[in-house]
Design an enzyme around this catalytic site. Structure first.
Site, PDB file in Angstrom:
ATOM      1  N   THR A 399       0.876  -1.162   0.000  1.00  0.00           N
ATOM      2  CA  THR A 399       0.000   0.000   0.000  1.00  0.00           C
ATOM      3  C   THR A 399       0.913   1.212   0.000  1.00  0.00           C
ATOM      4  OG1 THR A 399      -1.774  -1.212   1.096  1.00  0.00           O
ATOM      5  CG2 THR A 399      -1.740   1.142   1.487  1.00  0.00           C
ATOM      6  N   SER A 463     -11.020  -2.601   5.515  1.00  0.00           N
ATOM      7  CA  SER A 463      -9.651  -2.168   5.285  1.00  0.00           C
ATOM      8  C   SER A 463      -9.007  -1.767   6.603  1.00  0.00           C
ATOM      9  CB  SER A 463      -9.631  -0.973   4.329  1.00  0.00           C
ATOM     10  OG  SER A 463      -8.334  -0.392   4.266  1.00  0.00           O
ATOM     11  N   SER A 464      -7.680  -1.794   6.639  1.00  0.00           N
ATOM     12  CA  SER A 464      -6.941  -1.284   7.798  1.00  0.00           C
ATOM     13  C   SER A 464      -6.299   0.071   7.520  1.00  0.00           C
ATOM     14  CB  SER A 464      -5.863  -2.285   8.220  1.00  0.00           C
ATOM     15  OG  SER A 464      -6.450  -3.476   8.676  1.00  0.00           O
ATOM     16  N   GLY A 486      -0.625  -3.178   5.481  1.00  0.00           N
ATOM     17  CA  GLY A 486      -1.669  -4.158   5.742  1.00  0.00           C
ATOM     18  C   GLY A 486      -2.318  -3.893   7.085  1.00  0.00           C
TER      19      GLY A 486
END
EC number: 2.3.2.2
Length: 579
Positions: A399, A463-464, A486
């Site tokens: 990400t 989502s985190s 993550g």
């Protein structure tokens, strides 16, 4: 301030020789892990600043700010460049969560650009012949692709908060895609390790990233004319050129005719996609207000829960990353993750008791459980909770995050992702498609009880991602921060908030700190750091300890009275640019 007393007799028990501390094998470590940590230096600028995961992306955002662009203008230019030079982590084939602060009005708003499941997707999407696929089987190919949301969210934000013309934000990336950019060591390493098996199976990605069946080497000049051509079209026609027409047709065809796990995406799924504008979530912490995203971002809720629990303790009296601090923060994380795994999902499809999870009395009750030895936490019973099964979904750390403050004090904190490294392995018009649907629980039912985060048509996976802004006692912007990583994003961000707000470290010192994470499973200590020395005492406290590479990618900007101070995580190639 109410404080609970830690069991210091436990914390200061005799340190035993290091025993049974697991070291994660190299072949199973996270693919973006750092190799050798070189601490960065704090960056200062007087007017405006961008902190992003690649030098070219930070410079693209800076040039927009220098041209008089707003924070959201710069965010668009930065994201477009990241999609070219850091395609393994984010891009227009993925999604994002965006916090935006408008300085003149004090307005804080969020844009949910999370992907959605195709309308035809159902709870058993990832089951074949009555058996649920393993994550490594599920993420490759078409089934895992959600409707991309990042461009729609950015376009909506630009319509409200942009200053420069939409087309002007594409210029740098189009030029870099046509002229080429230099492949850096991290991308080359990820390709050489072959973490994403889909890239070697699926055209045209395998030819692009493995020419002559060999991974691109660091130092290679890489051009992407297809990406440039699509960006020219989106620049001139708007986001409809992505969600409708030739690109949409190619995207749907690629997903549904994938050689591995063909999906069920339709043109209507793309045309119907809408980003959601929502109020940000905020919670008091000491003299500050900490703000982040609401569901389906479990990251925002969990970070705020952790900080709300820690507010009951005098963390300023503890040394950074001391045994006491690691123990207390880890226990707060365990409690937050227990709630996250039970309750967090898309609130349009599942009951998410956000208000109950952040209620002051509930957090005080949870904080009372943090002292003493390590313990596994069960989900609590916040107000509004309904019976649901706890379930985990794999979230890998591939990400990106960018933090921006413009010359008039407007700010953006944006976390953006295609999920696994290089996403699903599917490529369309020069960009990679996400595999975000594997952020759903692959199993929709556990012990006969429904999982909140199960697959449903049109639903957004949990989502985190946790973009954060902090405001001081005078409601002035103090901090813009976030991270990839993550599900460990939650730990990285919360730990850094404590470092700045309680330990009074500058933002670069905070980002340079050794990392530790706990997701209500085991305690991970960053290998090769001073935290390793705490392992014996932590084991005595009952922790299952593992030594790991923890590849946070935090980017932060602190607003000072006369200047901006910016920081990039030394574990990645991020940079701060400004003037």
């Amino acid at each position: 301030m109410n404080k609970f007393t830690l069991c210091y007799s436990l914390l200061f028990s005799a340190i035993l020789p290091l025993q049974s501390v697991a070291v994660t094998p190299q072949e199973t470590r996270e693919p973006e892990a750092a190799t050798g940590l070189v601490q960065q230096q704090l960056t200062r600028h007087a007017n405006a600043m961008v902190a992003a995961a690649h030098p070219l992306a930070a410079e693209a955002g800076k040039r927009i700010l220098q041209a008089g662009g707003s924070a959201i203008d710069a965010a668009i230019a930065t994201q477009l460049m990241l999609g070219l030079v850091e395609p393994q982590s984010s891009g227009i084939g993925g999604g994002a969560f965006i916090l935006h602060f408008q300085a003149d009005s004090g307005q804080l708003t969020s844009f949910d650009g999370r992907e959605t499941a195709p309308a035809a997707a159902g709870p058993w999407l990832f089951a074949e012949d009555g058996k649920v696929l393993g994550w490594r089987e599920a993420y490759v190919g078409g089934k895992s692709v959600g409707v991309p949301g990042v461009l729609r969210a950015l376009a909506d934000a630009h319509q409200q908060f942009g200053k420069l013309p939409w087309a002007a934000l594409f210029t740098d990336t189009i030029a870099a895609a046509e002229q080429g950019f230099i492949v850096n060591e991290r991308m080359a390493k990820q390709l050489a390790l072959g973490w994403n098996q889909g890239l070697r199976q699926l055209s045209p990605a395998k030819e692009f990233y493995y020419p002559d069946n060999q991974p691109l080497a660091a130092g290679t000049l890489l051009k992407n004319p297809e990406y440039a051509a699509l960006l020219r079209k989106i620049a001139s026609e708007g986001v409809s050129a992505f969600y409708q027409g030739a690109n949409a047709e190619a995207l749907v065809r690629t997903v549904n005719q994938a050689a591995v796990n063909p999906g069920t995406l339709t043109l209507q799924d793309l045309a119907n996609y809408q980003a959601q504008q929502k109020d940000a979530l905020c919670i008091p912490y000491r003299v500050y207000q900490i703000c982040s995203m609401t569901a389906p971002s479990s990251g925002g809720v969990a970070v705020l829960q952790i900080m709300g629990m820690l507010a009951q303790f005098d963390l300023a009296a503890l040394k950074p990353n001391s045994l006491e601090a690691v123990h207390l923060i880890s226990q707060a994380s365990r409690a937050a993750f227990a709630d996250r795994d039970r309750y967090l999902a898309d609130p349009d499809f599942a009951p998410v008791p956000v208000a109950g999870l952040l209620a002051a009395e509930y957090l005080k009750q949870r904080a009372a459980l943090l002292t003493g030895r390590d313990q596994a936490f069960s989900a609590g019973q916040p107000e509004g909770a309904q019976p649901l099964a706890s379930s985990q979904a794999v979230e890998f750390p591939n990400t990106s995050h960018l933090s921006i403050v413009d010359a008039t004090g407007n700010a953006v904190s944006m976390t953006t992702s295609i999920e696994n490294v290089f996403g699903s392995g599917l490529m369309v018009n020069g960009y990679l498609l996400n595999n975000q649907l594997t952020d759903f629980s692959l199993e929709p039912v556990v012990d006969g009880v429904l999982v909140a985060n199960r697959v449903e048509g049109g639903k957004r996976p949990r989502s985190s991602m946790a973009p954060v802004m902090v405001f001081d006692a005078d409601n002035q912007l103090k901090l813009v921060i976030g991270s990839p990583g993550g599900s460990r994003i939650i730990n990285y961000v919360a730990q850094s908030l404590v470092a700045v707000l309680d330990w009074q470290l500058d933002v670069q010192q905070a980002l340079n700190l050794a990392r530790f994470t706990h997701r209500n499973d085991y305690l991970a200590l960053e290998a090769g750091t001073e935290l390793v020395e705490l392992a014996p005492a932590l084991q005595e406290l009952g922790y299952q300890v593992q030594l790991q590479d923890l590849n946070s990618g935090l980017h932060a900007i602190e607003v000072k009275p006369t200047q901006l101070e910016g920081a990039a995580d030394p574990r990645r190639e991020g940079r701060v640019a400004g003037f």
